[in-house]
Design an enzyme around this catalytic site. Sequence first.
Site, PDB file in Angstrom:
ATOM      1  N   HIS A 166       5.758   6.270  -2.653  1.00 22.42           N
ATOM      2  CA  HIS A 166       7.096   6.772  -2.997  1.00 22.42           C
ATOM      3  C   HIS A 166       6.993   8.234  -3.420  1.00 22.42           C
ATOM      4  CE1 HIS A 166       7.971   2.419  -4.586  1.00 22.42           C
ATOM      5  NE2 HIS A 166       8.171   2.487  -3.288  1.00 22.42           N
TER       6      HIS A 166
ATOM      7  N   ALA B 173       3.019   1.885   2.976  1.00 19.86           N
ATOM      8  CA  ALA B 173       4.232   1.056   2.953  1.00 19.86           C
ATOM      9  C   ALA B 173       5.309   1.711   2.087  1.00 19.86           C
ATOM     10  CB  ALA B 173       3.914  -0.343   2.418  1.00 19.86           C
TER      11      ALA B 173
ATOM     12  N   ARG C  18      11.768  -4.808   6.947  1.00 15.23           N
ATOM     13  CA  ARG C  18      12.368  -4.689   5.616  1.00 15.23           C
ATOM     14  C   ARG C  18      13.877  -4.923   5.592  1.00 15.23           C
ATOM     15  NH1 ARG C  18      13.127   0.309   2.917  1.00 15.23           N
ATOM     16  NH2 ARG C  18      13.284   0.178   0.653  1.00 15.23           N
TER      17      ARG C  18
ATOM     18  N   CYS D 176       0.834  -1.205   0.000  1.00 12.83           N
ATOM     19  CA  CYS D 176       0.000   0.000   0.000  1.00 12.83           C
ATOM     20  C   CYS D 176       0.870   1.256   0.000  1.00 12.83           C
ATOM     21  CB  CYS D 176      -0.902  -0.002   1.231  1.00 12.83           C
ATOM     22  SG  CYS D 176       0.006   0.223   2.778  1.00 12.83           S
TER      23      CYS D 176
HETATM   24 FE1  CFM Z   1      12.973   0.197  -5.344  1.00 15.46          FE
HETATM   25 FE2  CFM Z   1      12.398  -2.152  -5.490  1.00 15.46          FE
HETATM   26 FE3  CFM Z   1      10.971  -0.463  -4.000  1.00 15.46          FE
HETATM   27 FE4  CFM Z   1      13.474  -1.142  -3.283  1.00 15.46          FE
HETATM   28 FE5  CFM Z   1      12.478  -3.064  -1.626  1.00 15.46          FE
HETATM   29 FE6  CFM Z   1      11.419  -3.971  -3.879  1.00 15.46          FE
HETATM   30 FE7  CFM Z   1       9.989  -2.393  -2.371  1.00 15.46          FE
HETATM   31 MO1  CFM Z   1      10.532  -4.802  -1.567  1.00 15.46          MO
HETATM   32  S1  CFM Z   1      14.353  -1.498  -5.152  1.00 15.46           S
HETATM   33  S2  CFM Z   1      12.489   0.743  -3.304  1.00 15.46           S
HETATM   34  S3  CFM Z   1      14.324  -1.902  -1.450  1.00 15.46           S
HETATM   35  S4  CFM Z   1      11.125  -0.636  -6.109  1.00 15.46           S
HETATM   36  S5  CFM Z   1      12.622  -4.956  -2.446  1.00 15.46           S
HETATM   37  S6  CFM Z   1      12.061  -4.152  -6.029  1.00 15.46           S
HETATM   38  S7  CFM Z   1       9.368  -4.084  -3.395  1.00 15.46           S
HETATM   39  S8  CFM Z   1      10.745  -2.814  -0.439  1.00 15.46           S
HETATM   40  S9  CFM Z   1       9.098  -0.484  -2.828  1.00 15.46           S
END
Ligand code: CFM
Length: 542
Positions: free
Chosen positions: A196, A65, A96, A62
């Site tokens: 993000h 997160a 994480r 989500c």
């Molecule tokens: Fe970038 Fe990722 Fe992500 Fe990531 Fe992660 Fe991820 Fe994630 Mo899990 S590199 S920041 S450190 S998109 S592994 S493939 S899914 S937490 S949001």
Amino acid sequence: MKKTAEIKPEDAAKELIEAYPVKVGRKRAKQIIINEVGLEEQVPEVMANVRTIPGIITMRGCSYAGCKGVVLGPTRDILQITHGPIGCGFYSWLTRRNQTRPAGMKDPNYMPYAMSTDMQEEQIIFGGEKKLKKAIEEAIDIFHPKAIGIFSTCPVGLIGDDVHAVARDMEEKHPGINIFGFSCEGYKGVSQSAGHHVANNKVFTDVVGLIDTPKQGKYKVNILGEYNIGGDAFEIERIFEKAGITLHSTFSGNSVYEEFASAHTADLNVVMCHRSINYLAEMMEKKYGIPWFKVNFVGAEATAKSLRKIAEYYGDKELKDNVEKVIEEELGEVEAARKDAASRCAGKTAILFVGGSRAHHYQELFRELGMKTIAAGYEFAHRDDYEGRKVIPSIRVDADSRNIEELKVTQDPERYRDRLTEEDRKRLGDEFKFKNYEGMMPDMDKNTLVIDDLNHHEMEVLIEKYRPDIFCAGVKEKYVVQKYGIPLKQLHSYDYGGPYAGFKGAVNFYHDIDEMLSTKVWSLVKAPWDDSPQLTARYACE
Ligand code: CFM
């Protein structure tokens, strides 16, 4: 069973959607693509960053997160309060594996804490702002932090608590403490990707640019989109130091507030995870004039290539020589480990489904082992992460994305500084690409499968059809895949391993994958549902 090479991807693509109602199948078909062409050529369009169809068990997370867990989570001295019911705080607490290394006992580190307003029915009915203010007071009393982030969970948006007004009020009451709120309610956007963007916006408006003192040192670089999972950032720090590159700040692995606040004084931004942080790279370029380009420190060759590109950017002989020396020194050990592992792993197959960039980056390491990635995809990436940034102008912005503010950014009248002279630009030429990301698909072989937002049903179809030698995904997938007798490597948390970035990371990865593929244990596993399915549709309906 057919060998992988004999399986037609179009048959697999058809089978993946066979069980769906027509309308659902039609939509999924646009997210299940056969990568028809190789490098440099036009890749097919993939539908991405769209809502998951209700009823499908997605692997996504989500917005909360993505904001609290992913982008801000690895920062140790911004005190983070989850405004919401306790579950959101608890389940986002240290899950994480983002590591941090405080300088000493007195260096603040709030990461081991789960701070939450523990919203209850009373707050849902009468509002939670009062309780949030109380929580902030309490946190200030106990910890005296320089900065506090407030993270909104779903109910905050539903009941209309104004976390930004609370932040302003509390900041007035406590001058000197930077307090900011994030509207990252879980339901915003279609996945954690929205979180993000929310995080990038707020860090940009409320933190970056507050401290004008640059770090001491030559070649000051920020790494954007490296989160220090399993110690990856530590390994990159080691390499930078050895090469004489000053790491100004990492967003956000092993980071502190002051590094964010002064990040605008660096010479260059390099972007590791494009999906989670390209917004910040773009905004910092517009406002402060910091150029950016994409790097990849996953894979020994990719690491060497990225270091060379940084050295090329500066064009300085001393740095170039340093970088070459480092590469030469490090590659000896890497090559020996690679050869050894490749002697057993070469020719084997991998399937990778991870969030928004690792499904691409880790193909590098498998390639170094001589392994073939036969299917890959992201949980929540956008078309540019698949097809390359050139498609950005043609991406349709839907209501879900419009929900997230797109900041209007202008040049800072005092702090904007062109990092490159005309001479630099001439020296670098057009081949030196800034603002670049070619995406995952041009890097994959012909006739491989690219699937966006894979779900559990499709994962099972893929396994039954391809029986890959290894499956890479997350903890939600791990045990189902293992029960099929196929090893699963978690590429989110690295299980208990890592670092996997940089040179030493590559050696670790070769070793771990070799071990997983070489053990005979998987051939002894028999899926429990083969003999006695616990629940069938017939039972469920009776
Ligand atoms: Fe970038 Fe990722 Fe992500 Fe990531 Fe992660 Fe991820 Fe994630 Mo899990 S590199 S920041 S450190 S998109 S592994 S493939 S899914 S937490 S949001």
